[in-house]
Design an enzyme around this catalytic site. Structure first.
Site, PDB file in Angstrom:
ATOM      1  N   TYR A  70     -82.767 -24.852  66.450  1.00 20.90           N
ATOM      2  CA  TYR A  70     -81.751 -25.984  66.880  1.00 20.90           C
ATOM      3  C   TYR A  70     -80.737 -25.352  68.046  1.00 20.90           C
ATOM      4  O   TYR A  70     -80.023 -26.248  68.391  1.00 20.90           O
ATOM      5  CB  TYR A  70     -81.052 -26.496  65.428  1.00 20.90           C
ATOM      6  CG  TYR A  70     -81.719 -27.418  64.908  1.00 20.90           C
ATOM      7  CD1 TYR A  70     -82.809 -27.077  64.218  1.00 20.90           C
ATOM      8  CD2 TYR A  70     -81.266 -28.697  64.713  1.00 20.90           C
ATOM      9  CE1 TYR A  70     -83.809 -28.245  63.700  1.00 20.90           C
ATOM     10  CE2 TYR A  70     -81.765 -29.730  63.954  1.00 20.90           C
ATOM     11  CZ  TYR A  70     -82.971 -29.519  63.359  1.00 20.90           C
ATOM     12  OH  TYR A  70     -83.747 -30.537  62.752  1.00 20.90           O
ATOM     13  N   LYS A  95     -91.886 -17.989  56.910  1.00 24.28           N
ATOM     14  CA  LYS A  95     -93.193 -17.987  57.142  1.00 24.28           C
ATOM     15  C   LYS A  95     -93.283 -16.671  57.902  1.00 24.28           C
ATOM     16  O   LYS A  95     -93.664 -16.557  58.908  1.00 24.28           O
ATOM     17  CB  LYS A  95     -93.519 -19.192  58.502  1.00 24.28           C
ATOM     18  CG  LYS A  95     -94.660 -19.333  59.094  1.00 24.28           C
ATOM     19  CD  LYS A  95     -95.688 -19.879  57.964  1.00 24.28           C
ATOM     20  CE  LYS A  95     -97.092 -19.993  58.643  1.00 24.28           C
ATOM     21  NZ  LYS A  95     -97.897 -20.563  57.728  1.00 24.28           N
ATOM     22  N   ASP A 121     -95.440 -23.773  54.323  1.00 23.66           N
ATOM     23  CA  ASP A 121     -96.523 -24.570  54.000  1.00 23.66           C
ATOM     24  C   ASP A 121     -96.731 -24.657  52.585  1.00 23.66           C
ATOM     25  O   ASP A 121     -97.040 -25.773  51.915  1.00 23.66           O
ATOM     26  CB  ASP A 121     -97.563 -24.386  54.915  1.00 23.66           C
ATOM     27  CG  ASP A 121     -97.927 -22.904  54.856  1.00 23.66           C
ATOM     28  OD1 ASP A 121     -97.213 -21.965  54.380  1.00 23.66           O
ATOM     29  OD2 ASP A 121     -99.016 -22.452  55.464  1.00 23.66           O
ATOM     30  N   ASP A 145     -84.801 -28.560  57.794  1.00 20.80           N
ATOM     31  CA  ASP A 145     -84.798 -30.066  58.065  1.00 20.80           C
ATOM     32  C   ASP A 145     -85.990 -30.918  57.625  1.00 20.80           C
ATOM     33  O   ASP A 145     -85.794 -31.887  56.871  1.00 20.80           O
ATOM     34  CB  ASP A 145     -84.957 -30.587  59.701  1.00 20.80           C
ATOM     35  CG  ASP A 145     -84.896 -31.602  60.086  1.00 20.80           C
ATOM     36  OD1 ASP A 145     -84.268 -32.588  59.706  1.00 20.80           O
ATOM     37  OD2 ASP A 145     -85.629 -32.005  60.921  1.00 20.80           O
ATOM     38  N   ASP A 159     -86.421 -33.723  53.912  1.00 19.99           N
ATOM     39  CA  ASP A 159     -86.778 -34.946  53.801  1.00 19.99           C
ATOM     40  C   ASP A 159     -87.998 -34.964  52.816  1.00 19.99           C
ATOM     41  O   ASP A 159     -88.071 -36.299  52.372  1.00 19.99           O
ATOM     42  CB  ASP A 159     -87.440 -35.343  55.220  1.00 19.99           C
ATOM     43  CG  ASP A 159     -86.623 -36.039  56.242  1.00 19.99           C
ATOM     44  OD1 ASP A 159     -85.435 -35.730  55.911  1.00 19.99           O
ATOM     45  OD2 ASP A 159     -87.096 -36.754  57.130  1.00 19.99           O
TER      46      ASP A 159
HETATM   47  C1  IPM Z   1     -80.689 -34.234  59.771  1.00 19.02           C
HETATM   48  C2  IPM Z   1     -81.190 -35.217  61.008  1.00 19.02           C
HETATM   49  C3  IPM Z   1     -80.868 -34.305  62.117  1.00 19.02           C
HETATM   50  C4  IPM Z   1     -81.531 -32.932  62.046  1.00 19.02           C
HETATM   51  C5  IPM Z   1     -81.132 -34.771  63.560  1.00 19.02           C
HETATM   52  C6  IPM Z   1     -80.801 -36.328  63.398  1.00 19.02           C
HETATM   53  C7  IPM Z   1     -80.482 -34.199  64.633  1.00 19.02           C
HETATM   54  O1  IPM Z   1     -82.615 -35.197  60.926  1.00 19.02           O
HETATM   55  O2  IPM Z   1     -79.649 -34.277  59.548  1.00 19.02           O
HETATM   56  O3  IPM Z   1     -81.599 -33.786  58.958  1.00 19.02           O
HETATM   57  O4  IPM Z   1     -82.382 -32.946  62.397  1.00 19.02           O
HETATM   58  O5  IPM Z   1     -80.642 -32.025  61.537  1.00 19.02           O
HETATM   59 MN    MN Z   2     -83.672 -34.431  59.298  1.00 13.64          MN
END
Ligand code: IPM
Ligand code: MN
Length: 332
Positions: A123, A173, A206, A230, A234
């Site tokens: 990032y 990793k 993974d 990140d 999710d």
């Molecule tokens: C998150 C989002 C952000 C990230 C994006 C919107 C830049 O996906 O907060 O997880 O990748 O950190």
């Molecule tokens: Mn995200």
């Protein structure tokens, strides 16, 4: 009782709708906030080109916290708002911890926390193009890992582990990333010496994805780098009741006494979901739980706990955005 200075960025899409519910619940819990609303995000950028000014950033440094809905709008080139607003906020305010808690559905309700490094890795924006637009184009995107940045994140995770169940898993990793993962693993091992009461574990990213789906109970606290964190969070949302319940805290743990004085920022993990914006279809629980975390950070743990308990009771509820917000208020 004191009132806290909070900057609010409702942002784009469903952001303003879910933030409205979060603020409604905080008020119902009896906590007074002194709110300043900032019209920022993709829609604002399309209006007049503004992403985030230095003046606004400076103003934020004087706040107690920032509460954010979601940013990103169709028609804005990728990266403009993400890098120019969200990542700039994380980097400039040194919000180096991204704390993302998860609670599994079901009777045992096992919960675990991912500590995502929030200011480095891929990032950071290291890299560039050579011969852009030609058949011989080269693009590189480096991963920046500083000893200091990695160590402070790992220390935070160990501290959290001691407050919870004394178990910490590093996710990376090491079998491929021979430089960055090596620094992470060595730092992790060295810091572990200072925490003899914490048992440690290691999973490749993974493999961790499989365990998240098949055996998430094995986890208590996880620490990982920015990009892995990140993706993993999710997945964490998806296996623990849906992304509509996943909250996050972007922390500058030093706060006003740290290297970079300033507030922490609280936001749901989900994005702006433009396809359902303005229809009262978004689940506000993630945003409400993020607001609860903000209260905890502001020194109001009792109100935060009441909101979390109320959210638990409404976690599987269906209804409009404001109906779910009202239901949480009713449970308080
Ligand atoms: C998150 C989002 C952000 C990230 C994006 C919107 C830049 O996906 O907060 O997880 O990748 O950190
Ligand atoms: Mn995200």
């Amino acid at each position: 009782m004191s009132s806290y200075a909070v900057g609010v960025v409702g942002g784009d899409g469903i952001g303003p709708e879910v933030v409205t519910e979060g603020l409604k619940v905080v008020a119902a819990a009896g906590i007074e906030l002194d709110l300043t609303h900032y019209d920022l995000g993709g829609a604002r950028f399309l209006k007049d080109g503004m992403v985030l000014s230095d003046e606004t950033l400076q103003e934020w440094r004087g706040l107690d916290a920032i509460y954010l809905g979601a940013v990103g709008a169709p028609g804005v080139p990728p990266g403009v708002i993400e890098r120019g607003l969200l990542l700039k906020m994380r980097f400039e305010l040194d919000l180096y911890i991204n704390l993302r808690p998860f609670k599994l559905a079901g009777p045992d309700g096992h919960d675990f926390v991912v500590i995502r490094e929030n200011t480095e890795g891929t990032y950071a924006g290291e890299g560039g193009f050579l011969r852009k637009g030609t058949p011989h184009e080269v693009a590189t995107q480096g991963s920046v890992n500083t000893r200091r940045g990695v160590e402070r994140c790992i220390r935070f995770a160990f501290d959290l582990a001691t407050e919870r169940n004394n178990h910490l898993t590093l996710v990376h990793k090491t079998n491929v990333l021979n430089f960055s993962a090596d620094l992470w693993q060595r730092t992790f091992n060295e810091v572990a010496v200072d925490y003899p009461g914490v048992t440690t574990d290691y999973n490749h990213i993974d493999a961790a994805c499989i365990y998240f789906v098949q055996d998430p109970q094995r986890y208590d606290v996880i620490v990982t780098d920015n990009l892995f964190g990140d993706i993993l969070t999710d997945l964490g949302g998806a296996v623990s009741g849906g992304i509509g319940l996943a909250s996050s805290a972007n922390l500058n743990p030093g706060g006003l006494d740290g290297d970079t004085p300033g507030p922490s920022m609280f936001e749901p993990v989900h994005g702006s979901a433009p396809d359902i914006a303005g229809q009262q279809k978004a689940n506000p629980i993630a945003a409400i739980l993020s607001a609860a975390h903000m209260l905890k950070h502001l020194g109001e743990p009792e109100a935060a706990a009441r909101i979390e308990a109320a959210c638990d009771e409404c976690a599987t509820m269906t209804g409009s955005t404001s109906e779910i917000g009202d239901a949480v208020v009713a449970k308080l």
